[in-house]
Motif scaffolding. Sequence first.
Motif, PDB file in Angstrom:
ATOM      1  N   GLN A 631     -43.525  57.243  22.229  1.00  0.00           N
ATOM      2  CA  GLN A 631     -44.238  56.777  22.924  1.00  0.00           C
ATOM      3  C   GLN A 631     -45.791  56.798  22.784  1.00  0.00           C
ATOM      4  OE1 GLN A 631     -42.747  55.612  25.935  1.00  0.00           O
ATOM      5  NE2 GLN A 631     -40.706  55.901  24.879  1.00  0.00           N
ATOM      6  N   ASP A 703     -35.669  49.506  21.243  1.00  0.00           N
ATOM      7  CA  ASP A 703     -34.663  50.572  21.122  1.00  0.00           C
ATOM      8  C   ASP A 703     -35.710  51.604  20.908  1.00  0.00           C
ATOM      9  OD1 ASP A 703     -32.802  52.336  20.109  1.00  0.00           O
ATOM     10  OD2 ASP A 703     -33.279  52.048  18.017  1.00  0.00           O
ATOM     11  N   GLU A 704     -36.726  51.998  20.461  1.00  0.00           N
ATOM     12  CA  GLU A 704     -37.772  52.965  20.356  1.00  0.00           C
ATOM     13  C   GLU A 704     -38.427  53.462  21.544  1.00  0.00           C
ATOM     14  OE1 GLU A 704     -38.646  56.399  18.882  1.00  0.00           O
ATOM     15  OE2 GLU A 704     -37.472  55.038  17.783  1.00  0.00           O
ATOM     16  N   LYS A 706     -37.801  52.226  24.795  1.00  0.00           N
ATOM     17  CA  LYS A 706     -36.914  52.250  25.911  1.00  0.00           C
ATOM     18  C   LYS A 706     -37.703  51.674  27.238  1.00  0.00           C
ATOM     19  CE  LYS A 706     -33.478  54.793  23.994  1.00  0.00           C
ATOM     20  NZ  LYS A 706     -33.814  54.610  22.473  1.00  0.00           N
ATOM     21  N   GLU A 707     -38.034  52.470  28.298  1.00  0.00           N
ATOM     22  CA  GLU A 707     -38.788  51.885  29.606  1.00  0.00           C
ATOM     23  C   GLU A 707     -39.946  51.507  29.328  1.00  0.00           C
ATOM     24  OE1 GLU A 707     -39.155  56.261  29.358  1.00  0.00           O
ATOM     25  OE2 GLU A 707     -37.518  54.987  29.063  1.00  0.00           O
ATOM     26  N   GLU A 742     -30.410  46.227  24.256  1.00  0.00           N
ATOM     27  CA  GLU A 742     -31.539  46.973  24.405  1.00  0.00           C
ATOM     28  C   GLU A 742     -32.433  46.454  25.332  1.00  0.00           C
ATOM     29  OE1 GLU A 742     -31.772  49.562  22.591  1.00  0.00           O
ATOM     30  OE2 GLU A 742     -30.456  49.230  20.862  1.00  0.00           O
ATOM     31  N   ARG A 745     -31.163  47.687  28.622  1.00  0.00           N
ATOM     32  CA  ARG A 745     -31.296  49.229  28.972  1.00  0.00           C
ATOM     33  C   ARG A 745     -32.919  49.413  29.202  1.00  0.00           C
ATOM     34  NH1 ARG A 745     -26.999  50.653  24.860  1.00  0.00           N
ATOM     35  NH2 ARG A 745     -28.527  49.656  23.284  1.00  0.00           N
ATOM     36  N   SER A 746     -33.710  48.885  28.551  1.00  0.00           N
ATOM     37  CA  SER A 746     -35.114  49.133  28.814  1.00  0.00           C
ATOM     38  C   SER A 746     -35.490  48.965  30.213  1.00  0.00           C
ATOM     39  CB  SER A 746     -35.634  48.213  27.793  1.00  0.00           C
ATOM     40  OG  SER A 746     -37.200  48.227  28.312  1.00  0.00           O
ATOM     41  N   LEU A 749     -33.834  51.524  32.546  1.00  0.00           N
ATOM     42  CA  LEU A 749     -34.478  52.757  32.740  1.00  0.00           C
ATOM     43  C   LEU A 749     -35.651  52.711  33.103  1.00  0.00           C
ATOM     44  CD1 LEU A 749     -33.865  53.893  28.833  1.00  0.00           C
ATOM     45  CD2 LEU A 749     -33.358  55.192  30.959  1.00  0.00           C
ATOM     46  N   THR A 801     -24.460  48.733  30.440  1.00  0.00           N
ATOM     47  CA  THR A 801     -25.602  48.924  31.231  1.00  0.00           C
ATOM     48  C   THR A 801     -25.765  48.098  32.566  1.00  0.00           C
ATOM     49  OG1 THR A 801     -26.711  49.029  29.152  1.00  0.00           O
ATOM     50  CG2 THR A 801     -28.053  48.558  31.160  1.00  0.00           C
TER      51      THR A 801
END
Length: 1119
Positions: A631, A703-704, A706-707, A742, A745-746, A749, A801
């Motif tokens: 992050q 992927d890394e 995320k949100e 991905e 998911r992002s 989240l 998801t």
Amino acid sequence: MATEPTQLQLAQLAHILGPDPTHFETLISHLMSSSNEQRSQAESLFHLAKQTHPDSLSLALSRVLSSSPRPELRALSAVLLRKILTPTSDSSFLLSVLADSTRAAIKSALLSTLQTEQSKTNVKKLCDTISEVASSIVAIGGWPELLPFLFQCVNSSNPNLQESALLIFSRLAQNVGETTETLIPHLNTLHSVFFKCLSNPSSCDVRIAALSASVSFIQCISNGKDRDTFQDLLPLMMQTLTEALNSGLEATAQEALELFIELAGTEPRFLRRQIMEVVGSMLQIAEAESLEEGTRHLAVEFVITLAEARERAPGMMRKLPQFIRRLFGVLMNMLLDIEDEPDWHTADDEDEDAGETSNYGVGQECLDRLSISLGGNTVVPVASELFPVFLADAEWQKRHAALIALAQIAEGCSKVMIKNLEQVVSMVLNSFQDAHPRVRWAAINAIGQLSTDLGPELQTQYHHRVLPALAGAMDDFQNPRVQAHAASAVLNFSENCTPDILTPYLDGIVSKLLLLLQNGKQMVQEGALTALASVADSSQEQFQKYYDAVMPYLKAILVNANDKSNRMLRAKAMECISLVGMAVGKDKFRDDAKQVMEVLMSLQGSQMESDDPTTSYMLQAWARLCKCLGQDFLPYMGVVMPPLLQSAQLKPDVTITSADSDADIDDDESIETITLGDKRIGIKTSVLEEKATACNMLCCYADELKEGFFPWIDQVATTLVPLLKFYFHEEVRKAAVSAMPELLRSAKLAIEKGQSQGRNETYLKHLTDYIIPALVEALHKEPEVEICASMLDSLNECIQTSGPFLDEGQVRSIVEEIKQVITASSARKQERAERTKAEDFDAEEREMIEEENEQEEEVFGQVGDLLGTLIKTFKASFLPFFQELTSYVTPMWGKDKTAEERRIAICIFDDVAEHCREAAVKYYDTYLPFLLEACNDANADIRQAAVYGVGVCAEFGGSVFKPVVREALSRLDAVIRHPNALHSDNVMAYDNAVSALGKICQYHRDSIDATQIVPAWLSCLPIKGDLIEAKLVHDQLCSMVERSDQELLGPNNQYLPKIVAVFAEVLCAGKELATEQTTSRMISLLRHLQQSLPPSTLASTWSSLQPQQQLALQSILSS
């Protein structure tokens, strides 16, 4: 929109199509004009004539064709007639709208012109037009005069007419469809015509045309018996080739060879009966040093094509070991065609080709193809005869050739070579000491290739010999080429390597590489950077101790290597820094990371040339820095994303030519060509590679972060979704496919964590509606099996998801696609099963087919997972869809299916039973008998899936399960009592059987002898293999103790010591075997027993535990 023609245009047209033919000829010549204006004016008038006066236009063209004195106008009118009269994908079918009289006049003009036209190239164009028109008008009354005319030409004494008729026959056969049907009744006549023309004593051109026609016909006849009638032409077809060579007509011979190559690729079994003669002649050509290289290369290509024709003639070439030996010898000799150019030694960059010839290149490529198509059992015995002879020779070229050939055959022969690693490795390492630097280079090259193809076995068994040898080669300062290659080979070696193998060598290797970084030539420095990066990547945190020594050098190169000649050096430094950073982790790398990112940001803003490698390396370096910093990387995204999206959106640089055009784009290394129908498409590969890298990086960021990736989702989705169908490049499609889940998911989240810039679930629904249907449609069109499997996997993750957002229509389209996938997979397997019936089918073919079928298992496995997710998401409301799928899934239970397919089919039913509960009971009649039988299958994975299913049915089946309780008990008993039940292969089946037995005890106690079965169940506890089942089973045990289950405790609490021992073992295992809640319930039960049991019972219970369990329990209970 077509604009209305003006009065002026119509007047011009009337003039042009009027009685004076010269005006029309002028129009035609303007179509070839170099003046753009004149040409485009002529084009629009021609187009207008086609729309408004099709008959006049067609007749005018046929007049030019038959009577114009200018050969170039006659040629163009032949081409234009073909274009306007025959159907193409984008234009109307003019022939069908012409008046009958016009059609008759055109057909007559074409045939009469063919008899009078003198220009050879024009005749070829005329033949094209005649055959295309003939193919087009079969449907509208045909051309009854054509065949008699062609037979008349072929039987005439005029060689030009014979050749023309044969060319037309050849073309007609290629336009498969109704045309071929009209020719089939004339096969016998055609056979005798071809026989006669192939034997034509005077004209080489007639013989070649007859060869072309014969090859076309052999390919277009679908019935094997009809095809066999042409067998006796084969000696004459071969004779055409040998006569051309004997007369010194190599261009003609090359034409003949190309026809044979076509035949070898499409109908190899036609050659089978005379294979010895045909292949023998081809090898003679390949061996004849007096012939041109091009001729010899085509003869080699023919034999390799036969070897590669696995789908049509499996195993045929392996039956000819003496030919394989000769071909291998020819290819080895081609590798000798190499000069010791001074450039090779003095080069500043790794331009390895200095001194290599086209012979050398063909030899390399063909050795690779030969070994892949024939496999190690055929190729290795031949190679092991030749290599020692070559390696012992005084000529460096021979020693070099053996090592190069070894590297080329490694991929295809890997399985056999791994069994003989000692010989292979010793042979190569001995050459590390060779006197000639190019031989040493080839030995290092071989080790690099073998590290890739024979890993990880090579690494685990021979690291103690290979790594010191490579380290020694890095000391060869006289020969920077050798040094650089040794560093590159370290990269290949470490890519297939675990940290524990590398660690003991790190001190030596890292210090050597640092030395090369400071003192080497540029290509040596580049090699050292790549090797350092790879070593760091493979050794991970073990690399921390070298960080402080290495990083200052890397940063210095990054900052100082900034002129054009150093671009690659700087790019490799970026790669190395980012991989070292990932290896050592954020805490160690953080301070340097800031400085490195400053440099990258300033580079990002500068103008770069299109061939600068920096862009691609920088895209990857940023993504690795993101993986390392997590992050903390978010502030840099504003800098990274715009150029990354730009690279992902690159349009492919495409040139389209017709497949038979002479414009040679094949020779350009940077352009890849594919042929689609009659078009040849050339694509610039560097653009595609940059695009693929960028798409992969987008996937990494999502992927890394995320949100944290939320702000970019819209732009990335609209970039990548269309690329699911980007057929120019597999890597681009794969990256787009991986990114889909991905992105969802992002978004999910970000919405859950309140970081979605005010967007809510409606946004996620929109995104789902954009992504999932696109993925389903792409899956429908995907040509590659491996990517189909990835798409199913991606679809599965997307539904995990955002499945609840799908509507019934979307679920329906997914189910339809699942049917399609299963059908296509079965068809591919059926086709392979057909191949096993071929006369030369052998063990190696079987092995290759098994490997291909494993891919189908992978596809079906993904289908099973996807169905599992749909069933978990929609539960009983999915059952109507499942009902439709049963006819696709049930056959997979069959005994003729592989173990993996049967396991997956059982798992699908387990999911239905578990998640649809009572609603699924209607399927028990069909599936329970299968399930019970599968409990005792030879395969442990099938047993596990089956006993798990029995447990689920026991839990939810109620009265429907009752009648099978007794059989279920005996089936489970066989799994539990199996002599090797607790062996690592069987323990999962055992644990699930114990769990199922527990469910029968819980839900069907009134149908069993509980005093026997409950204690038997207890005696199997604790279970320790399947940690999910373990938690459930030990929780069940706890509940039974809490309610003082009499059959569990036994008369006079006689089983209490066993229960306490199970609790002790579960508690000592920490969190593995029970949830926290179960653990605390166990502790309170034990405390309760301590207080309520008589001291004597307590003492005997305690004494039955092992000493360390007693100690552990005391500390747990007292804390």
